[in-house]
Design an enzyme around this catalytic site. Structure first.
Site, mmCIF file in Angstrom:
data_model
loop_
_atom_site.group_PDB
_atom_site.id
_atom_site.type_symbol
_atom_site.label_atom_id
_atom_site.label_comp_id
_atom_site.label_asym_id
_atom_site.label_seq_id
_atom_site.Cartn_x
_atom_site.Cartn_y
_atom_site.Cartn_z
ATOM 1 N N LYS A 159 0.888 -1.162 0.000
ATOM 2 C CA LYS A 159 0.000 0.000 0.000
ATOM 3 C C LYS A 159 0.928 1.213 0.000
ATOM 4 O O LYS A 159 1.220 1.812 1.044
ATOM 5 C CB LYS A 159 -0.939 -0.037 1.205
ATOM 6 C CG LYS A 159 -2.136 0.881 1.046
ATOM 7 C CD LYS A 159 -3.211 0.548 2.065
ATOM 8 C CE LYS A 159 -4.217 1.666 2.214
ATOM 9 N NZ LYS A 159 -4.994 1.970 1.016
HETATM 10 N N1 PMP Z 1 -7.449 -1.486 -3.368
HETATM 11 C C1 PMP Z 1 -6.939 -0.261 -3.137
HETATM 12 C C2 PMP Z 1 -6.164 0.418 -4.221
HETATM 13 C C3 PMP Z 1 -7.137 0.354 -1.895
HETATM 14 O O1 PMP Z 1 -6.643 1.574 -1.662
HETATM 15 C C4 PMP Z 1 -7.894 -0.314 -0.911
HETATM 16 C C5 PMP Z 1 -8.119 0.340 0.423
HETATM 17 N N2 PMP Z 1 -7.052 0.076 1.285
HETATM 18 C C6 PMP Z 1 -8.405 -1.582 -1.193
HETATM 19 C C7 PMP Z 1 -8.171 -2.144 -2.442
HETATM 20 C C8 PMP Z 1 -9.199 -2.342 -0.172
HETATM 21 O O2 PMP Z 1 -8.351 -2.743 0.866
HETATM 22 P P1 PMP Z 1 -8.896 -2.928 2.355
HETATM 23 O O3 PMP Z 1 -10.106 -3.754 2.253
HETATM 24 O O4 PMP Z 1 -7.772 -3.636 3.026
HETATM 25 O O5 PMP Z 1 -9.173 -1.574 2.898
#
Ligand code: PMP
Length: 294
Positions: A159
């Site tokens: 991330k």
């Molecule tokens: N894809 C992206 C690009 C994101 O920014 C997020 C949010 N973190 C997600 C998917 C979903 O991830 P999560 O369920 O862990 O928040």
């Protein structure tokens, strides 16, 4: 209604080991991360004073930092404790948590060697509404001109701040067309994800979602797959081509911020949010503690 700027708020931000006044939590312009994108972050939700899946988010923060060759100068336990310190210092009941790790201003140049890793945790209120029925109209998505990069061109499973550049641009295109968000295909032209959430479709009562082989396997995605299986739905992770969206009945996004969000259209493809989406919204609301199961 204008939003209070994020650098001009009351409260405290946890910065490198201590709580600092919100307005004084600043960086220098010659910060490595600002110039070269050497930053990783998380997005977490606080429901009734408790961070949902904090350990999973902290694990991912450390994984992302490692992917960018950054060593976090704290333990996972210290980061978790700091998160709750920031939550209580700001008296947050329902909120959003933004931990961020970045290379500082100790040195300038593409090589980050010689820069120290910094860590901050900010928390702000985010009311926990019950998912309203009106949400069932579904949001409208564009299909982005940008593609999710292949795993050998960027650290796609981190991330990482830099990966959001194409998400911001996709969002701007969508907004300019009066749409809410955007679907990104991957570099092979397969359906990937939205700008900050994963995507699911229902086809003949079964749930289909792309294999996360070049984008985040979201924590919410995994939770919702588990909830769907508990409810007896068949969940199929597979390659999904854009033209297959014509066969889908329902479509929804999942993410920490998005929770379970119904989608009404993507480009020229239309969906009718229905029973499967509704039941997963409800299951997720119960899972995070917004709704009592009865
Ligand atoms: N894809 C992206 C690009 C994101 O920014 C997020 C949010 N973190 C997600 C998917 C979903 O991830 P999560 O369920 O862990 O928040």
């Amino acid at each position: 209604m204008s939003i209070q700027p994020f650098d001009d708020r009351d409260g405290f931000i946890w910065l490198n080991g201590e709580l600092k006044e919100w307005r004084n939590s600043k960086l220098h312009v010659l910060t490595h991360a600002l110039h070269y994108g050497s930053a990783v972050f998380e997005g977490e939700r606080v429901y009734n004073k408790k961070v949902y899946k904090l350990n999973e988010h902290t694990d991912r923060l450390f994984f992302s930092a490692k992917e960018l060759d950054i060593k976090i100068p704290f333990t996972k336990e210290e980061i978790n404790d700091a998160t709750y310190l920031a939550i209580s210092a700001n008296s947050i009941k329902d909120g959003y948590v933004r931990p961020i790790v970045w290379r500082g201003s100790d040195m300038m140049g593409v090589s980050g060697t010689g820069t120290k890793a910094n860590v901050a945790i900010a928390v702000w209120p985010w009311p926990s509404y019950f998912s309203p029925e009106s949400k069932m109209n579904g949001i409208k998505l564009d299909i982005s001109r940008w593609k999710r990069p292949s795993p050998d061109t960027a650290p796609v499973f981190a991330k990482a701040a830099g990966l959001y550049m194409i998400c911001t641009l996709s969002h701007h295109d969508a907004q300019n067309k009066g749409l809410d968000d955007s679907l990104l295909l991957d570099w092979r032209g397969r359906v990937a994800e939205a700008t900050g959430a994963n995507i699911f479709f229902t086809i003949n009562g079964e749930i289909h979602t792309p294999v996360p082989d070049c984008f985040l396997d979201g924590i919410t995605r995994r939770t919702v797959i588990g909830l769907a299986k508990d409810k007896g739905y068949k969940v199929i992770e597979r390659v999904i081509l854009p033209e297959e969206m014509a066969d889908a009945d329902e479509c929804f996004l999942t993410g920490t911020a998005a929770e379970v969000t119904p989608v009404g259209s993507i480009g020229n493809y239309n969906f009718t949010p229905g029973e499967i989406t509704k039941s997963l919204i409800r299951a997720y609301d119960i899972e995070v503690g917004k709704l009592i199961d009865n």
